[in-house]
Design a protein around this motif. Structure first.
Motif, PDB file in Angstrom:
ATOM      1  N   ARG A 104      -6.234   0.740   7.328  1.00  8.48           N
ATOM      2  CA  ARG A 104      -5.107   0.910   6.742  1.00  8.48           C
ATOM      3  C   ARG A 104      -4.469  -0.645   6.726  1.00  8.48           C
ATOM      4  O   ARG A 104      -4.156  -1.067   5.593  1.00  8.48           O
ATOM      5  N   LEU A 105      -4.296  -1.276   7.782  1.00 12.04           N
ATOM      6  CA  LEU A 105      -3.712  -2.325   7.952  1.00 12.04           C
ATOM      7  C   LEU A 105      -4.440  -3.744   7.082  1.00 12.04           C
ATOM      8  O   LEU A 105      -3.745  -4.296   6.526  1.00 12.04           O
ATOM      9  N   ALA A 106      -5.629  -3.492   7.322  1.00 13.31           N
ATOM     10  CA  ALA A 106      -6.599  -4.649   6.606  1.00 13.31           C
ATOM     11  C   ALA A 106      -6.429  -4.197   5.097  1.00 13.31           C
ATOM     12  O   ALA A 106      -6.192  -5.402   4.232  1.00 13.31           O
ATOM     13  N   ALA A 107      -6.339  -3.188   4.673  1.00 15.52           N
ATOM     14  CA  ALA A 107      -6.387  -2.691   3.139  1.00 15.52           C
ATOM     15  C   ALA A 107      -4.976  -3.350   2.667  1.00 15.52           C
ATOM     16  O   ALA A 107      -4.849  -3.780   1.510  1.00 15.52           O
ATOM     17  N   GLU A 108      -3.941  -2.836   3.436  1.00 16.09           N
ATOM     18  CA  GLU A 108      -2.775  -3.219   2.884  1.00 16.09           C
ATOM     19  C   GLU A 108      -2.456  -4.738   2.785  1.00 16.09           C
ATOM     20  O   GLU A 108      -1.784  -5.370   1.903  1.00 16.09           O
ATOM     21  N   ALA A 109      -3.101  -5.520   3.819  1.00 16.34           N
ATOM     22  CA  ALA A 109      -3.052  -7.075   3.821  1.00 16.34           C
ATOM     23  C   ALA A 109      -3.546  -7.516   2.615  1.00 16.34           C
ATOM     24  O   ALA A 109      -3.284  -8.696   2.085  1.00 16.34           O
ATOM     25  N   ALA A 110      -4.708  -6.801   2.234  1.00 16.10           N
ATOM     26  CA  ALA A 110      -5.264  -7.310   0.853  1.00 16.10           C
ATOM     27  C   ALA A 110      -4.857  -6.830  -0.534  1.00 16.10           C
ATOM     28  O   ALA A 110      -5.426  -6.744  -1.368  1.00 16.10           O
ATOM     29  N   GLY A 111      -3.596  -5.927  -0.104  1.00 16.87           N
ATOM     30  CA  GLY A 111      -2.971  -5.582  -1.720  1.00 16.87           C
ATOM     31  C   GLY A 111      -2.951  -4.248  -1.925  1.00 16.87           C
ATOM     32  O   GLY A 111      -2.471  -3.829  -2.941  1.00 16.87           O
ATOM     33  N   PHE A 112      -3.812  -3.472  -1.185  1.00 17.62           N
ATOM     34  CA  PHE A 112      -3.745  -1.962  -1.361  1.00 17.62           C
ATOM     35  C   PHE A 112      -2.373  -1.361  -1.008  1.00 17.62           C
ATOM     36  O   PHE A 112      -1.888  -1.548  -0.034  1.00 17.62           O
ATOM     37  N   ARG A 113      -1.878  -0.141  -1.797  1.00 16.24           N
ATOM     38  CA  ARG A 113      -0.811   0.350  -1.597  1.00 16.24           C
ATOM     39  C   ARG A 113      -0.874   1.848  -1.296  1.00 16.24           C
ATOM     40  O   ARG A 113      -1.746   2.460  -2.049  1.00 16.24           O
ATOM     41  N   ASP A 114      -0.119   2.523  -0.482  1.00 13.26           N
ATOM     42  CA  ASP A 114      -0.480   3.996  -0.445  1.00 13.26           C
ATOM     43  C   ASP A 114       0.196   4.639  -1.564  1.00 13.26           C
ATOM     44  O   ASP A 114       1.407   4.539  -2.154  1.00 13.26           O
ATOM     45  N   VAL A 115      -0.657   5.606  -2.268  1.00 13.65           N
ATOM     46  CA  VAL A 115      -0.466   6.419  -3.398  1.00 13.65           C
ATOM     47  C   VAL A 115      -0.591   7.898  -3.099  1.00 13.65           C
ATOM     48  O   VAL A 115      -0.871   8.686  -3.836  1.00 13.65           O
ATOM     49  N   SER A 116      -0.867   8.401  -1.688  1.00 15.12           N
ATOM     50  CA  SER A 116      -1.185   9.746  -1.454  1.00 15.12           C
ATOM     51  C   SER A 116      -0.333  10.581  -1.764  1.00 15.12           C
ATOM     52  O   SER A 116       0.999  10.573  -1.501  1.00 15.12           O
ATOM     53  N   PRO A 117      -0.672  11.652  -2.589  1.00 10.89           N
ATOM     54  CA  PRO A 117       0.258  12.756  -2.954  1.00 10.89           C
ATOM     55  C   PRO A 117       0.614  13.696  -1.746  1.00 10.89           C
ATOM     56  O   PRO A 117      -0.132  13.726  -0.828  1.00 10.89           O
ATOM     57  N   PRO A 118       1.715  14.148  -1.782  1.00 11.15           N
ATOM     58  CA  PRO A 118       2.220  15.194  -0.723  1.00 11.15           C
ATOM     59  C   PRO A 118       1.058  16.319  -0.371  1.00 11.15           C
ATOM     60  O   PRO A 118       0.504  16.726  -1.445  1.00 11.15           O
ATOM     61  N   GLY A 119       0.896  16.542   0.763  1.00 11.90           N
ATOM     62  CA  GLY A 119       0.004  17.632   1.027  1.00 11.90           C
ATOM     63  C   GLY A 119      -1.671  17.442   1.192  1.00 11.90           C
ATOM     64  O   GLY A 119      -2.373  18.096   1.328  1.00 11.90           O
ATOM     65  N   ILE A 120      -1.988  16.153   0.886  1.00 12.93           N
ATOM     66  CA  ILE A 120      -3.430  15.583   1.009  1.00 12.93           C
ATOM     67  C   ILE A 120      -3.691  15.353   2.284  1.00 12.93           C
ATOM     68  O   ILE A 120      -2.576  14.631   2.899  1.00 12.93           O
ATOM     69  N   THR A 121      -4.673  15.618   2.699  1.00 10.84           N
ATOM     70  CA  THR A 121      -5.063  15.335   4.387  1.00 10.84           C
ATOM     71  C   THR A 121      -5.456  14.016   4.564  1.00 10.84           C
ATOM     72  O   THR A 121      -5.256  13.345   5.629  1.00 10.84           O
ATOM     73  N   GLN A 122      -5.930  13.291   3.477  1.00  7.01           N
ATOM     74  CA  GLN A 122      -6.674  12.065   3.526  1.00  7.01           C
ATOM     75  C   GLN A 122      -5.419  10.995   2.948  1.00  7.01           C
ATOM     76  O   GLN A 122      -4.441  11.416   2.471  1.00  7.01           O
ATOM     77  N   LEU A 123      -5.818   9.591   3.253  1.00  6.46           N
ATOM     78  CA  LEU A 123      -5.092   8.616   2.924  1.00  6.46           C
ATOM     79  C   LEU A 123      -5.635   8.113   1.714  1.00  6.46           C
ATOM     80  O   LEU A 123      -6.692   7.729   1.789  1.00  6.46           O
ATOM     81  N   ILE A 124      -4.461   7.714   0.687  1.00  2.70           N
ATOM     82  CA  ILE A 124      -5.409   7.350  -0.668  1.00  2.70           C
ATOM     83  C   ILE A 124      -4.620   5.886  -1.045  1.00  2.70           C
ATOM     84  O   ILE A 124      -3.217   6.032  -0.953  1.00  2.70           O
ATOM     85  N   LEU A 125      -5.133   4.925  -1.249  1.00  2.00           N
ATOM     86  CA  LEU A 125      -4.575   3.550  -1.271  1.00  2.00           C
ATOM     87  C   LEU A 125      -5.313   3.078  -2.429  1.00  2.00           C
ATOM     88  O   LEU A 125      -6.153   3.305  -2.919  1.00  2.00           O
ATOM     89  N   ARG A 126      -4.382   2.467  -3.150  1.00  2.00           N
ATOM     90  CA  ARG A 126      -4.818   1.921  -4.551  1.00  2.00           C
ATOM     91  C   ARG A 126      -4.345   0.365  -4.591  1.00  2.00           C
ATOM     92  O   ARG A 126      -3.239  -0.138  -4.406  1.00  2.00           O
ATOM     93  N   ARG A 127      -5.185  -0.450  -5.223  1.00  2.00           N
ATOM     94  CA  ARG A 127      -5.169  -1.694  -5.698  1.00  2.00           C
ATOM     95  C   ARG A 127      -5.177  -1.820  -7.230  1.00  2.00           C
ATOM     96  O   ARG A 127      -6.199  -1.733  -7.740  1.00  2.00           O
ATOM     97  N   GLN A 128      -4.130  -2.482  -7.740  1.00  2.00           N
ATOM     98  CA  GLN A 128      -4.177  -2.543  -9.364  1.00  2.00           C
ATOM     99  C   GLN A 128      -4.182  -4.268  -9.565  1.00  2.00           C
ATOM    100  O   GLN A 128      -3.463  -4.925  -9.046  1.00  2.00           O
ATOM    101  N   ARG A 129      -5.186  -4.839 -10.326  1.00  2.00           N
ATOM    102  CA  ARG A 129      -5.389  -6.065 -10.623  1.00  2.00           C
ATOM    103  C   ARG A 129      -4.096  -6.509 -11.498  1.00  2.00           C
ATOM    104  O   ARG A 129      -3.476  -7.947 -11.067  1.00  2.00           O
ATOM    105  N   SER A 130      -3.662  -5.805 -12.237  1.00  2.00           N
ATOM    106  CA  SER A 130      -2.633  -6.187 -12.897  1.00  2.00           C
ATOM    107  C   SER A 130      -1.217  -6.358 -12.267  1.00  2.00           C
ATOM    108  O   SER A 130      -0.370  -6.585 -12.791  1.00  2.00           O
ATOM    109  N   GLY A 131      -1.239  -5.980 -11.137  1.00  2.00           N
ATOM    110  CA  GLY A 131      -0.083  -6.158 -10.152  1.00  2.00           C
ATOM    111  C   GLY A 131       0.799  -4.835 -10.221  1.00  2.00           C
ATOM    112  O   GLY A 131       1.999  -5.095  -9.307  1.00  2.00           O
ATOM    113  N   GLY A 132       0.451  -3.711 -10.793  1.00  2.00           N
ATOM    114  CA  GLY A 132       1.357  -2.470 -11.102  1.00  2.00           C
ATOM    115  C   GLY A 132       1.308  -1.844  -9.800  1.00  2.00           C
ATOM    116  O   GLY A 132       1.620  -1.256  -8.942  1.00  2.00           O
TER     117      GLY A 132
END
Length: 158
Positions: free
Chosen positions: A130-158
């Motif tokens: 998680r720390l490595a991915a966040e350092a690379a620009g990924f952000r947590d987008v996990s919806p509530p109630g999901i057991t996994q962590l879901i991270l997202r990176r958008q090239r367009s900066g969104g």
């Protein structure tokens, strides 16, 4: 006279004697020398067996100082709660973990990918990734109630 071969009945699946333990928290390795970002390179290759080989898939070997240190790949999958999306995965050799290789490889793979939106799926206990991915620009987008962590990176900066 020889007997004809007999077929064995399929083995019954047994119930585990105890419940599966929770995964251990994967903590980042502290101390030790970090790899310089320019020492990490990605070598694009054809994907293979569920690792970047399908439509929209991509595959790279992670090299450190010219030696293979792991792999990173993208598969396009269609799974809830996101639907159809590009999912990036990284696997590093154990001797390369904790040296900053993951941070650089996540960033370089996301930059090299032809997909503008990339997602990561990982155990919530995997703090190191998680720390490595966040350092690379990924952000947590996990919806509530999901057991996994879901991270997202958008090239367009969104």
């Amino acid at each position: 006279m020889t007997k004809p071969p007999t077929k064995k009945a399929p083995a019954k699946r047994r119930k585990p004697a105890r419940p599966t333990p929770k995964p251990k928290v994967t903590k980042p390795v502290q101390g030790g020398p970090k790899i310089a970002p320019d020492e990490v390179e990605l070598l694009q290759k054809p994907g293979h067996k569920d690792k970047g080989d399908g439509p929209g898939g991509e595959y790279w070997d992670v090299l450190v100082g010219g030696t293979r240190a792991g792999e990173v790949f993208v598969n396009v999958i269609d799974e809830p709660p996101i639907g159809k999306h590009a999912s990036l995965q990284i696997f590093l050799n154990q001797d390369r973990q904790g040296k900053g290789v993951g941070r650089v490889a996540y960033r370089k793979a996301a930059d090299a990918s032809r997909h503008d939106d990339l997602y990561l799926h990982m155990r919530k206990s995997n703090l190191a990734s998680r720390l490595a991915a966040e350092a690379a620009g990924f952000r947590d987008v996990s919806p509530p109630g999901i057991t996994q962590l879901i991270l997202r990176r958008q090239r367009s900066g969104g």
